[in-house]
Design a protein around this motif. Sequence first.
Motif, PDB file in Angstrom:
ATOM      1  N   GLY A  39      -7.054  -1.940  -9.438  1.00 46.31           N
ATOM      2  CA  GLY A  39      -7.075  -1.211 -10.706  1.00 46.31           C
ATOM      3  C   GLY A  39      -5.850  -1.400 -11.576  1.00 46.31           C
ATOM      4  O   GLY A  39      -5.817  -0.929 -12.704  1.00 46.31           O
ATOM      5  N   THR A  40      -4.822  -2.083 -11.075  1.00 47.03           N
ATOM      6  CA  THR A  40      -3.597  -2.289 -11.846  1.00 47.03           C
ATOM      7  C   THR A  40      -3.841  -3.293 -12.967  1.00 47.03           C
ATOM      8  O   THR A  40      -4.497  -4.318 -12.765  1.00 47.03           O
ATOM      9  CB  THR A  40      -2.459  -2.781 -10.938  1.00 47.03           C
ATOM     10  N   CYS A  41      -3.313  -3.002 -14.150  1.00 49.75           N
ATOM     11  CA  CYS A  41      -3.432  -3.898 -15.304  1.00 49.75           C
ATOM     12  C   CYS A  41      -2.308  -4.922 -15.273  1.00 49.75           C
ATOM     13  O   CYS A  41      -1.140  -4.591 -15.040  1.00 49.75           O
ATOM     14  CB  CYS A  41      -3.329  -3.123 -16.600  1.00 49.75           C
TER      15      CYS A  41
ATOM     16  N   GLU B  24      -0.403   9.728  -1.797  1.00 52.06           N
ATOM     17  CA  GLU B  24      -1.717  10.082  -2.313  1.00 52.06           C
ATOM     18  C   GLU B  24      -1.717  10.132  -3.838  1.00 52.06           C
ATOM     19  O   GLU B  24      -2.691   9.726  -4.477  1.00 52.06           O
ATOM     20  CB  GLU B  24      -2.200  11.411  -1.723  1.00 52.06           C
ATOM     21  N   GLN B  25      -0.641  10.613  -4.434  1.00 51.35           N
ATOM     22  CA  GLN B  25      -0.549  10.625  -5.891  1.00 51.35           C
ATOM     23  C   GLN B  25      -0.550   9.201  -6.442  1.00 51.35           C
ATOM     24  O   GLN B  25      -1.221   8.916  -7.438  1.00 51.35           O
ATOM     25  CB  GLN B  25       0.711  11.368  -6.337  1.00 51.35           C
ATOM     26  N   LEU B  26       0.186   8.314  -5.803  1.00 53.66           N
ATOM     27  CA  LEU B  26       0.240   6.922  -6.236  1.00 53.66           C
ATOM     28  C   LEU B  26      -1.123   6.254  -6.062  1.00 53.66           C
ATOM     29  O   LEU B  26      -1.590   5.518  -6.940  1.00 53.66           O
ATOM     30  CB  LEU B  26       1.332   6.174  -5.469  1.00 53.66           C
TER      31      LEU B  26
ATOM     32  N   VAL C 144       0.860  -1.184   0.000  1.00 49.32           N
ATOM     33  CA  VAL C 144       0.000   0.000   0.000  1.00 49.32           C
ATOM     34  C   VAL C 144       0.897   1.235   0.000  1.00 49.32           C
ATOM     35  O   VAL C 144       1.841   1.316   0.789  1.00 49.32           O
ATOM     36  CB  VAL C 144      -0.917   0.013   1.254  1.00 49.32           C
ATOM     37  N   PRO C 145       0.642   2.209  -0.889  1.00 47.14           N
ATOM     38  CA  PRO C 145       1.446   3.426  -0.891  1.00 47.14           C
ATOM     39  C   PRO C 145       1.409   4.130   0.464  1.00 47.14           C
ATOM     40  O   PRO C 145       0.345   4.222   1.084  1.00 47.14           O
ATOM     41  CB  PRO C 145       0.782   4.294  -1.960  1.00 47.14           C
ATOM     42  N   GLY C 146       2.550   4.581   0.912  1.00 54.03           N
ATOM     43  CA  GLY C 146       2.636   5.303   2.177  1.00 54.03           C
ATOM     44  C   GLY C 146       3.930   5.002   2.895  1.00 54.03           C
ATOM     45  O   GLY C 146       4.851   4.422   2.333  1.00 54.03           O
ATOM     46  N   ALA C 147       3.977   5.383   4.158  1.00 58.80           N
ATOM     47  CA  ALA C 147       5.172   5.175   4.973  1.00 58.80           C
ATOM     48  C   ALA C 147       5.460   3.681   5.063  1.00 58.80           C
ATOM     49  O   ALA C 147       4.534   2.869   5.069  1.00 58.80           O
ATOM     50  CB  ALA C 147       4.948   5.767   6.356  1.00 58.80           C
ATOM     51  N   PRO C 148       6.661   3.262   5.099  1.00 53.93           N
ATOM     52  CA  PRO C 148       7.877   4.068   5.107  1.00 53.93           C
ATOM     53  C   PRO C 148       8.424   4.381   3.717  1.00 53.93           C
ATOM     54  O   PRO C 148       9.489   4.979   3.592  1.00 53.93           O
ATOM     55  CB  PRO C 148       8.851   3.168   5.876  1.00 53.93           C
TER      56      PRO C 148
ATOM     57  N   ALA D  12      -6.232   4.177  -8.406  1.00 53.74           N
ATOM     58  CA  ALA D  12      -7.679   4.277  -8.534  1.00 53.74           C
ATOM     59  C   ALA D  12      -8.106   4.543  -9.982  1.00 53.74           C
ATOM     60  O   ALA D  12      -9.171   4.100 -10.408  1.00 53.74           O
ATOM     61  CB  ALA D  12      -8.214   5.370  -7.609  1.00 53.74           C
ATOM     62  N   LYS D  13      -7.263   5.237 -10.747  1.00 54.70           N
ATOM     63  CA  LYS D  13      -7.555   5.515 -12.151  1.00 54.70           C
ATOM     64  C   LYS D  13      -7.271   4.313 -13.051  1.00 54.70           C
ATOM     65  O   LYS D  13      -7.631   4.323 -14.225  1.00 54.70           O
ATOM     66  CB  LYS D  13      -6.683   6.681 -12.654  1.00 54.70           C
TER      67      LYS D  13
END
Length: 136
Positions: free
Chosen positions: A126-128, A71-73, A59-63, A78-79
Motif C-alpha cells: 500500500g505504500t506510494c 499495529e498503528q504502523l 515488517v513493523p514490530g519487534a525489535p 493498510a490504508k
Amino acid sequence: MITAVNTAVVWVLDQDSAQTFFTEKLGLETRMDVPFGEGVRWVTVGPKNQPELQLTLMVPGAPMQDAESAEQLKSLLAKGALVGCTFTVEDCQAAVKELSARGVTFLQEPQPKPWGLSATFRDDSGTCHELLQPHQ
C-alpha cells in the motif's frame, strides 16, 4: 560527515510478498535475506546498477517497535498512508507501460513536475512510490 545513503527502510506487511513485488515486478535484485533475531528477517533489495544502495523490506514490530506502535504502523500501511521511494527511470512513459504490464498499480500517470516527469504507484503493501524521469 555523512558521505552517502547505504540503506533505507520500506515498511511492508509481508516480506515474502514484498520481496517478490520489488524483484519480479520492479526488477530490483535481492541483496540480503538472512535471519535477524527470533522470527525476524533482514531482507534488502536494490537496483542492479546501484550496488551501494539497499532498501530494507521491514515488517513493523519487534525489535523496532512495541506492539501498539507496530499495529498503528500496519494500519497506516493498510490504508495506503505512507510514502516510500522515488525510483529514477530514463523514460517514465515506457517504464509505466512496462510495469503496468507486470501488474504494478499506478495512481497517477506520468505528469510534468518541477523536478521531472513523475508517475505514482503503490507497492503490494500500500505504500506510494514515485517513478521519476529527471529533467536533463
